[in-house]
Design an enzyme around this catalytic site. Sequence first.
Site, PDB file in Angstrom:
ATOM      1  N   THR A  13       0.819  -1.217   0.000  1.00 36.05           N
ATOM      2  CA  THR A  13       0.000   0.000   0.000  1.00 36.05           C
ATOM      3  C   THR A  13       0.846   1.258   0.000  1.00 36.05           C
ATOM      4  O   THR A  13       0.453   2.280  -0.563  1.00 36.05           O
ATOM      5  CB  THR A  13      -0.932  -0.015   1.227  1.00 36.05           C
ATOM      6  OG1 THR A  13      -1.814  -1.139   1.115  1.00 36.05           O
ATOM      7  CG2 THR A  13      -1.757   1.251   1.325  1.00 36.05           C
ATOM      8  N   THR A  99       0.895  -4.600   4.298  1.00 35.80           N
ATOM      9  CA  THR A  99       0.569  -4.914   5.688  1.00 35.80           C
ATOM     10  C   THR A  99      -0.176  -6.234   5.836  1.00 35.80           C
ATOM     11  O   THR A  99      -0.262  -6.779   6.935  1.00 35.80           O
ATOM     12  CB  THR A  99      -0.264  -3.787   6.333  1.00 35.80           C
ATOM     13  OG1 THR A  99      -1.467  -3.583   5.575  1.00 35.80           O
ATOM     14  CG2 THR A  99       0.532  -2.491   6.390  1.00 35.80           C
TER      15      THR A  99
END
Length: 335
Positions: A13, A99
């Site tokens: 991300t 993540t």
Amino acid sequence: MAGTVAWVPTGGTIEAVADDRLDLVSYGESGRRTTPAEILAGLPELARAARVRPVPWADPGRAQLPPSHAWTFRDLASLARLVRDAAAASDGVVVTCGTNGLEETAYFLDLVLDGSVPVVVTGAMRPSSALAPDGPANLLAAVRVAAHPAARECGVLVVLDDEILPAREAAKSATYHRGAFRAPGYGPLGYVDADGEVVMRRRPALVAARPRFDLDALPGPPPRVDVVTSYLGADGALVDAAVSAGARGIVHAGLGAGHPTPAEWESLKAAAGAGVLVCQSTRVGSGRVVPHGPIRAGGFVACGDLSPWKARLLLALALARGDGAGAVLALFDAS
């Protein structure tokens, strides 16, 4: 300025670019990324913390790296070797990754690196195109920690949202919130304060005594280890399926303090009798699983307070090394 920090960007991300600044969900579908060079150019403040040296992670067999939730044991081992080499020529290393796989990635690195050079794993909960991205601040905080003397001999660390967590305890606890990473039951080791100071309030326990595996001695893909999660009314079908698929180890994420249902217990006991090493964990987010009656009766290994996913990594590495039940029990006790 405190030395040189190698930065290993692996996607995620933190590099993602959405078509809309308010898109915090579907940004991965755009196919657009910001490059590490662009991230460095947009974050000149990094130079105040350390000399940041990008170290690309490339795989000749693939046009681009898969997202972290698609990584395999092969990917983790390849990344670990790159980090080890980068650490040999740096004062610290920062790894940025998605993540989704961050907590397992950090723990794997913790199990195979010697810890002589600080290694910090970070990422972002919002894409680089967001109205308020968290990636740049996370990267800066991670570099500050990796360059700081207090980070030495702490094992691999996770730094997000200005909090410093040990890889062993770090867990993703929210799907989208910025403060998603926590150390359940323990809290952070410290934090990066508003003035940039790295404040360490405690150090990870038993770092020197924890399990370490020789990265070069790993024989390739480890034996199959499956995680089976319990629920009220669960039968033993998933346990039996894991055994049929060739699992040499099963981590059972049990109810409460690590309890299988009666049907699961029968299947787990049969699996153990057939030579499958069964480790009893819990689906609960924190707390220890101790060797209570059913664990002892089944000949299982209690996982302590390791999450099921981290217990799977530890068990897989131990089985790859040829460890038997007694050695695995000692590993979990020391971990």
